[in-house]
Write an enzyme that holds these catalytic residues in place. Sequence first.
Site, PDB file in Angstrom:
ATOM      1  N   GLY A  14       0.834  -1.200   0.000  1.00  0.00           N
ATOM      2  CA  GLY A  14       0.000   0.000   0.000  1.00  0.00           C
ATOM      3  C   GLY A  14       0.864   1.244   0.000  1.00  0.00           C
ATOM      4  N   GLY A  15       0.733   2.054   1.032  1.00  0.00           N
ATOM      5  CA  GLY A  15       1.504   3.288   1.067  1.00  0.00           C
ATOM      6  C   GLY A  15       1.124   4.216  -0.063  1.00  0.00           C
ATOM      7  N   LYS A  81       3.804  25.227  -2.410  1.00  0.00           N
ATOM      8  CA  LYS A  81       5.249  25.190  -2.636  1.00  0.00           C
ATOM      9  C   LYS A  81       5.570  25.882  -3.955  1.00  0.00           C
ATOM     10  CE  LYS A  81       9.044  21.958  -3.482  1.00  0.00           C
ATOM     11  NZ  LYS A  81       9.459  20.542  -3.541  1.00  0.00           N
ATOM     12  N   LEU A 337       9.410   2.743  -4.505  1.00  0.00           N
ATOM     13  CA  LEU A 337      10.697   2.321  -3.969  1.00  0.00           C
ATOM     14  C   LEU A 337      11.092   0.933  -4.447  1.00  0.00           C
ATOM     15  CD1 LEU A 337      10.337   3.575  -0.283  1.00  0.00           C
ATOM     16  CD2 LEU A 337      11.380   4.738  -2.231  1.00  0.00           C
ATOM     17  N   GLU A 346      15.327  16.882  -4.861  1.00  0.00           N
ATOM     18  CA  GLU A 346      14.479  17.698  -5.737  1.00  0.00           C
ATOM     19  C   GLU A 346      13.034  17.205  -5.756  1.00  0.00           C
ATOM     20  OE1 GLU A 346      14.760  20.448  -7.371  1.00  0.00           O
ATOM     21  OE2 GLU A 346      16.887  20.948  -7.244  1.00  0.00           O
ATOM     22  N   THR A 348      11.409  14.297  -6.086  1.00  0.00           N
ATOM     23  CA  THR A 348      10.992  13.548  -7.274  1.00  0.00           C
ATOM     24  C   THR A 348      10.435  12.165  -6.984  1.00  0.00           C
ATOM     25  OG1 THR A 348      13.304  12.866  -7.538  1.00  0.00           O
ATOM     26  CG2 THR A 348      12.552  14.743  -8.845  1.00  0.00           C
ATOM     27  N   ILE A 350       7.619  10.986  -5.480  1.00  0.00           N
ATOM     28  CA  ILE A 350       6.220  10.805  -5.866  1.00  0.00           C
ATOM     29  C   ILE A 350       6.060  11.001  -7.372  1.00  0.00           C
ATOM     30  CG2 ILE A 350       3.926  11.867  -5.657  1.00  0.00           C
ATOM     31  CD1 ILE A 350       4.447  12.154  -2.677  1.00  0.00           C
TER      32      ILE A 350
END
Length: 506
Positions: A14-15, A81, A337, A346, A348, A350
Amino acid sequence: MIEHRIRKIVIVGGGTAGWMAAAALARVLGSAPGLEIVLIESDEIGTVGVGESTIPQIQLFNSMLGIDEGDFVRETNATYKLGIEFVDWTRLGERFVHPFGFYGLDMMGIEFHHFWLKGRQLGDATPLNDYSLAIVAGLAGRFAHPRPDLPNSPLSKISYAFQFDAGLYARMLRRRAEAAGVARIEGRIVAVKKSSEPERIDSVELRSAEQVQGDLFIDCSGFRGLLIEQEMQSGYEDWTHWLPCDRAVAVGCENGGDRLPLTRATAREAGWQWRIPLQHRIGNGYVYSSEYVSDDEASAVLLSRLDGAPLGEPRMLRFTAGHRKRQWIGNVVSIGLAAGFLEPLESTSIHLVQVAIAKLLAYFPTLRFDEGEIGRFNAEMAQEFVDIRDFLVLHYIATQRTDTPFWQRCRTLTPPPGVQQKLDMFRTNGRIFREHNEIFTETSWLAVLTGKGIEPRGYHPVADLLSDQETLERLQNIRSVVRDTADAMLPQDEWLDQIRAQGRTA
């Protein structure tokens, strides 16, 4: 009807990555007749959950899912952001910002920064920062949405991303995915059954002895790569020789200090520290090389440099910079991952999940699993990692710090060929070229190249078609417009107050 259709997709893990994949697949493919999407995750296995800062492309993903921005900001405790502030990366006491959006105004068919370079040679020492609305507004704590209806305003080209709680985002996506028909299965995978066909998995077995069969498996199991590595033995492209940091320690803290719409990366003795201000807390982490500092020392450094009381104990992460040699093998696709990791310098992580999902949808297979399309996916994803790697390497090699062994090593790193070519061209005449459709634009490279103190010897000759006087006048006018526009923008906290109020009255 297409023959050999995929009828069951199994997402392992999940995550953020798993639920991003589930929500996107359900959104795009959910109406396919007979298609079943299941996600297996275990409450016993924690998620990394430190990816809280993004780049503007996240807006495209949320929009594709039909997520309202106000709902997103409220449900994930998000802040806005406008860029990333780098502290002490060039020399101690110096800082620069990598902004979203553009600098100044392109003129006469060439990029603005050539006129800025000409102005410097004419004695105008105004920093490049003053020509970026994102930087001027960000450092003043202000925010506004883009205004494409005002083409002559810097607001027409301003860009933004979000900083948010990744755990809350995963929960938000889970609700949407389950509402769209995704079934969640609680359980820990203890065995994998391979198919009689080469490079195929038939099913996974849970601790409960339940067998979960699938046609397509998406590995979102994190660093361990349960399917892509442990079963399919993809192999790993190790980039530690270019990116020496191999550990991170992370902890949240209570709000304190400034609340600018910027992520901050502060260079430390053996790596760097991130600071990500959210509505309800600040995310912090120290990315470092274990060759130069111990885990206990790194934790102590991080805890001593927080803006508020820590919220829990620091969490340790160990990683190897790089990616799986094949991120898609047979009927197994790795995302997040499980596919690879590049430090979040920087923001990146996601984005790489988002790109992998988009490419999977673009090359969505049948049961025949065409090797040509799989090879194309792998080549394109490998290039995504290379493009980000090269940009990250620039941050390290272009330092002037010699105060610690870590930074002394960074100064001597041999850059990848593409990075060296960009450095050489910029140093000569200020030219920046963008390979294919790489994620980081000319603006991004310009921000870091100039922020690291690299001075070109010349500029584009077309800039001399403007007289010296007109060049200086235009530069002055552009920075005045940028400053006045930033002054008219609302403080970020007022934006957030309005969004929260809208949620209470909805």
